[in-house]
Design a protein around this motif. Sequence first.
Motif, short mmCIF file in Angstrom:
data_model
loop_
_atom_site.label_atom_id
_atom_site.label_comp_id
_atom_site.label_asym_id
_atom_site.label_seq_id
_atom_site.Cartn_x
_atom_site.Cartn_y
_atom_site.Cartn_z
N GLN A 199 0.83 -1.20 0.00
CA GLN A 199 0.00 0.00 0.00
C GLN A 199 0.87 1.26 0.00
O GLN A 199 0.55 2.25 -0.67
N ILE A 200 1.96 1.23 0.76
CA ILE A 200 2.88 2.36 0.78
C ILE A 200 3.48 2.57 -0.61
O ILE A 200 3.56 3.70 -1.11
N CYS A 201 3.91 1.47 -1.22
CA CYS A 201 4.53 1.55 -2.55
C CYS A 201 3.58 2.19 -3.55
O CYS A 201 3.99 3.02 -4.38
N GLU A 202 2.31 1.81 -3.46
CA GLU A 202 1.32 2.36 -4.39
C GLU A 202 1.05 3.84 -4.08
O GLU A 202 1.00 4.67 -4.99
N LEU A 203 0.90 4.17 -2.80
CA LEU A 203 0.58 5.55 -2.42
C LEU A 203 1.70 6.52 -2.78
O LEU A 203 1.45 7.66 -3.18
N PHE A 204 2.95 6.06 -2.64
CA PHE A 204 4.09 6.95 -2.85
C PHE A 204 4.86 6.64 -4.13
O PHE A 204 5.94 7.21 -4.34
#
Length: 268
Positions: free
Chosen positions: A184-189
């Motif tokens: 989720q972090i990878c996608e958000l940032f």
Amino acid sequence: MNATDQKRSMGILQMNEGEKKFQLSRYTPSEPLRHFIKHYWVVSWNLEGEPPYLQDVVPNPCVNMVMEDHRSGIYGVASRMYTKKIEGKGQVFGVKFQPGGFYPFVLSPLSSLTDQALSVEAVFGTDAARYEQELHSTTDIARKIALTEALFLSCLPENDDAITHINQIITRIQEDRELTKVEQICELFAINKRKLQRLFNQYVGISPKWVIKLYRLQNAAEAIDTGSHHDPLKLSADLGYYDQSHFIKDFKSIIGKTPDVYAKPAAL
């Protein structure tokens, strides 16, 4: 010298009980240092004639410089809960770095400092001895902060954009309780997973997955402390756990006891 964040526990477990035993104050650094330093903190207590008090703390993904009368050092991120014994009468002065904010002072991967410590001299050289002597010679907090700022400003690195990026990520993890997976972090940032892991290894000292776990379980402990959650099943679901047994296992691995056992002192 401005006080800040006085009511946030920041990982101090059962804060309501702790406040009866010690006083915690936090102070904002001056503008040139805010990129690197989150705040200064002071813990003072007087338990003379009383039994010692054991305070449990869930770590944050930050390095701390801790100045005590008989022991000072720079402590890397702790990977699990630790306990501080408070007894007699005393005061501790500390510096909490921003996540990633200590790296520019040492320029070596912070993963090597996880659960470890450095002497102040190892980082700040010959100026550290005089700094420690002057710091311990005064009880005035404003003076302690002024001495500390002078030490840091004498060897201040250039601002590092990676620190800003890391703090954006960690703030999102801290505030968004639905964020439970590294993907989720990878996608958000818009960041590659391997690059994210290398960034955290170098600047933070623990993996992004571990940071997520620390904050979710800190959220759980705080919810129990404040009595805002009485249903362990709902609490685990609210924190993104689909399997309660997994939640209990993770909680115990960080907090040291199961949620049910942890909740009992708060109910007394």
